[in-house]
Design a protein around this motif. Structure first.
Motif, PDB file in Angstrom:
ATOM      1  N   ALA A  43       0.679  -1.275   0.034  1.00 12.26           N
ATOM      2  CA  ALA A  43      -0.052  -0.032  -0.195  1.00 12.26           C
ATOM      3  C   ALA A  43       0.594   1.302   0.006  1.00 12.26           C
ATOM      4  O   ALA A  43       0.533   2.533  -0.561  1.00 12.26           O
ATOM      5  CB  ALA A  43      -1.037   0.010   1.147  1.00 12.26           C
ATOM      6  N   ARG A  44       2.032   1.077   0.811  1.00 14.74           N
ATOM      7  CA  ARG A  44       2.844   2.460   0.775  1.00 14.74           C
ATOM      8  C   ARG A  44       3.655   2.531  -0.596  1.00 14.74           C
ATOM      9  O   ARG A  44       3.904   3.732  -0.932  1.00 14.74           O
ATOM     10  CB  ARG A  44       3.922   2.071   1.976  1.00 14.74           C
ATOM     11  CG  ARG A  44       3.321   2.052   3.373  1.00 14.74           C
ATOM     12  CD  ARG A  44       2.492   3.353   3.965  1.00 14.74           C
ATOM     13  NE  ARG A  44       3.440   4.386   3.589  1.00 14.74           N
ATOM     14  CZ  ARG A  44       3.047   5.721   3.693  1.00 14.74           C
ATOM     15  NH1 ARG A  44       1.917   6.168   3.937  1.00 14.74           N
ATOM     16  NH2 ARG A  44       4.254   7.018   3.888  1.00 14.74           N
ATOM     17  N   LEU A  45       4.002   1.442  -0.989  1.00 12.75           N
ATOM     18  CA  LEU A  45       4.856   1.726  -2.385  1.00 12.75           C
ATOM     19  C   LEU A  45       3.709   2.166  -3.493  1.00 12.75           C
ATOM     20  O   LEU A  45       4.394   3.157  -4.395  1.00 12.75           O
ATOM     21  CB  LEU A  45       5.037   0.252  -3.221  1.00 12.75           C
ATOM     22  CG  LEU A  45       6.328  -0.504  -2.457  1.00 12.75           C
ATOM     23  CD1 LEU A  45       6.467  -1.594  -2.733  1.00 12.75           C
ATOM     24  CD2 LEU A  45       7.484   0.434  -2.785  1.00 12.75           C
ATOM     25  N   ARG A  46       2.456   2.002  -3.561  1.00 16.24           N
ATOM     26  CA  ARG A  46       1.421   2.398  -4.279  1.00 16.24           C
ATOM     27  C   ARG A  46       1.077   4.099  -3.989  1.00 16.24           C
ATOM     28  O   ARG A  46       1.063   4.852  -4.882  1.00 16.24           O
ATOM     29  CB  ARG A  46       0.042   1.788  -4.288  1.00 16.24           C
ATOM     30  CG  ARG A  46      -1.022   2.360  -5.143  1.00 16.24           C
ATOM     31  CD  ARG A  46      -2.259   1.576  -5.114  1.00 16.24           C
ATOM     32  NE  ARG A  46      -2.001   0.349  -6.099  1.00 16.24           N
ATOM     33  CZ  ARG A  46      -2.852  -0.473  -6.612  1.00 16.24           C
ATOM     34  NH1 ARG A  46      -4.125  -0.506  -5.874  1.00 16.24           N
ATOM     35  NH2 ARG A  46      -2.669  -1.430  -7.439  1.00 16.24           N
ATOM     36  N   GLU A  47       1.109   4.130  -2.727  1.00 16.73           N
ATOM     37  CA  GLU A  47       0.860   5.857  -2.213  1.00 16.73           C
ATOM     38  C   GLU A  47       1.602   6.111  -1.095  1.00 16.73           C
ATOM     39  O   GLU A  47       1.240   5.961   0.037  1.00 16.73           O
ATOM     40  CB  GLU A  47      -0.633   5.842  -1.681  1.00 16.73           C
ATOM     41  CG  GLU A  47      -1.762   5.583  -3.047  1.00 16.73           C
ATOM     42  CD  GLU A  47      -3.013   6.029  -2.542  1.00 16.73           C
ATOM     43  OE1 GLU A  47      -3.427   6.618  -1.736  1.00 16.73           O
ATOM     44  OE2 GLU A  47      -4.230   5.315  -3.246  1.00 16.73           O
ATOM     45  N   PRO A  48       2.978   6.539  -1.327  1.00 16.08           N
ATOM     46  CA  PRO A  48       3.917   6.808  -0.389  1.00 16.08           C
ATOM     47  C   PRO A  48       3.524   8.271   0.221  1.00 16.08           C
ATOM     48  O   PRO A  48       4.538   9.155   0.130  1.00 16.08           O
ATOM     49  CB  PRO A  48       5.396   6.933  -0.965  1.00 16.08           C
ATOM     50  CG  PRO A  48       4.764   7.141  -2.476  1.00 16.08           C
ATOM     51  CD  PRO A  48       3.380   6.594  -2.744  1.00 16.08           C
ATOM     52  N   ASP A  49       2.490   8.554   0.898  1.00 19.20           N
ATOM     53  CA  ASP A  49       2.142   9.919   1.071  1.00 19.20           C
ATOM     54  C   ASP A  49       2.511   9.947   2.489  1.00 19.20           C
ATOM     55  O   ASP A  49       3.004   9.271   3.496  1.00 19.20           O
ATOM     56  CB  ASP A  49       0.646  10.058   1.219  1.00 19.20           C
ATOM     57  CG  ASP A  49      -0.193   9.125   2.051  1.00 19.20           C
ATOM     58  OD1 ASP A  49       0.586   8.090   2.207  1.00 19.20           O
ATOM     59  OD2 ASP A  49      -1.070   9.348   2.201  1.00 19.20           O
ATOM     60  N   GLY A  50       2.439  11.275   3.285  1.00 25.20           N
ATOM     61  CA  GLY A  50       2.860  11.776   4.436  1.00 25.20           C
ATOM     62  C   GLY A  50       4.113  12.386   4.451  1.00 25.20           C
ATOM     63  O   GLY A  50       5.085  12.230   3.648  1.00 25.20           O
ATOM     64  N   ALA A  51       4.604  13.235   5.761  1.00 23.24           N
ATOM     65  CA  ALA A  51       5.596  13.908   5.504  1.00 23.24           C
ATOM     66  C   ALA A  51       6.737  13.004   6.270  1.00 23.24           C
ATOM     67  O   ALA A  51       6.427  12.318   7.160  1.00 23.24           O
ATOM     68  CB  ALA A  51       5.463  15.181   6.546  1.00 23.24           C
TER      69      ALA A  51
END
Length: 377
Positions: A279-287
């Motif tokens: 999931a993080r690889l697809r959407e690596p959002d966040g500061a």
């Protein structure tokens, strides 16, 4: 993607949920190979990573939960140069070509950060630096993903073309309060009792591959009623995020016994950990947080990143998220009472050592032994 040291497919199963397609798997254990054949029937399967000449052209991600036996605190601790864990160098051999994969995902036990005063991590990060990869790692706890198993693992992500920091560090929820020892079941290892217990509130301790002599060693659970139970194989599979009976195909191999399924489960990668990475690889959002330099010789922290010989500490916890928690009291569906022999063995070991136990715990163990037929049984 390609899965090396694939085990029973935990990394591959979690990443598949986010669009990754497995082109090739490599695994040497016959029981695990039977599981992979049954669960990934369309995927090419190789036996020996040392004889694998190349990975398919166009591979974008290589996932590898390389053997931990030489790195584990419960294992031989021979170090990164041990016969099993030294196979990590085969990963680097296969990704060495100029147009290698965009991503490299490595999983292993957190004791690798300490072993040999950090020698294993220095070996791995030096190899990644030499290959031109920037890298990041984070120790994560399976409880963060809602599973009642206190299981910490190192997830390391490296890339030649992308920044791995937003993927691993962009989310941080911090540890959650998950139980009360007076009201909730508590897990422990009945095979211990002299120097440790593995006590876990509203969770089981880390599932292990088995004892040094190859005997399955599932944990036990002290219920609020005082009963002592052990999770069954189906419980163990679910505690790792697999469907019930995921490892059943292993026993179709001649010579592979049911107890070997415990080893396969204990050595597996948690599916929910892999799902989170996907999931993080697809959407690596966040500061991403503020980083501080990690001087040579300093202990490896919970999380860090580096490139070209430089390393930096990342101030994040082992809980990147706080998924809805599945309380242990409602989770176990395949448990059975701990036998009189196992209970008596634990009490003998406890009597020989100086370990301190939670209030009322030894009384519950003795009462359980009486209900199971006593010392004579």
């Amino acid at each position: 993607m390609v899965g090396l040291f694939a085990g029973i497919g935990g990394l591959e199963l979690g990443l598949t949920a986010h669009g990754w397609h497995t082109e090739l798997l490599c695994e040497i254990d016959p029981g695990a190979r039977a599981v992979l054949t049954a669960r990934f029937p369309e995927v090419e399967l190789h036996t020996d990573v040392t004889r694998l000449r190349a990975i398919p052209a166009g591979t974008e991600l290589v996932a590898a939960g390389f053997p931990c036996q030489d790195l584990s605190q419960a294992g031989r601790t021979a170090g990164i140069t041990g016969a099993r864990s030294g196979l990590v160098d085969e990963i680097f051999r296969l990704v060495r070509r100029k147009r290698g994969p965009d991503w490299l995902l490595i999983e292993n036990v957190p004791f690798m950060l300490q072993l040999g005063r950090g020698a294993a991590m220095r070996h791995i990060t030096a190899a990644l630096d030499d290959l031109g990869y920037s890298w990041a790692y984070r120790v994560v706890d399976a409880r963060a993903f809602g599973l009642p198993q206190r299981r910490q693992r190192v997830l390391m992500l490296a890339s030649r073309t992308e920044d791995p920091r937003p993927v691993l560090f962009g989310a941080d929820a911090g540890p959650a309060e998950i139980g009360d020892p007076d009201r909730d079941p508590c897990g422990f290892y009945w095979t211990e009792g002299v120097r440790g217990l593995g006590w876990a509130v509203n969770a089981v301790p880390t599932l292990k591959g088995g004892s040094a002599i190859g005997i399955a060693s599932p944990p036990a659970v002290r219920l609020p009623s005082g009963e002592i139970v052990t999770p069954g194989l189906v419980d163990a599979e679910r505690l790792q995020g697999f469907d019930p009976e995921w490892t059943a195909p292993a026993v179709t191999v001649p010579g592979v016994r049911v107890g070997h399924r415990w080893k396969l489960i204990g050595n597996a990668v948690s599916v929910r950990m892999a799902d989170w990475v996907g999931a993080r690889l697809r959407e690596p959002d966040g500061a991403t947080p503020e980083y501080t330099p990690l001087a040579p010789g300093q202990p490896w922290p919970v999380a860090a990143w580096g490139f070209r010989g430089e390393a930096y500490r990342a101030p994040v916890s082992t809980w990147p998220v706080q998924e809805p928690y599945e309380d242990l009291k409602n989770f176990l569906t395949d448990s059975r009472l701990l036998s009189a022999r196992a209970t008596a063995g634990f009490l003998r070991r406890a009597g020989m050592g100086r370990l301190r136990f939670p209030p009322g715990f030894i009384d519950d163990m003795e009462s359980h032994l009486d209900r199971m037929g006593g010392w004579a049984a």
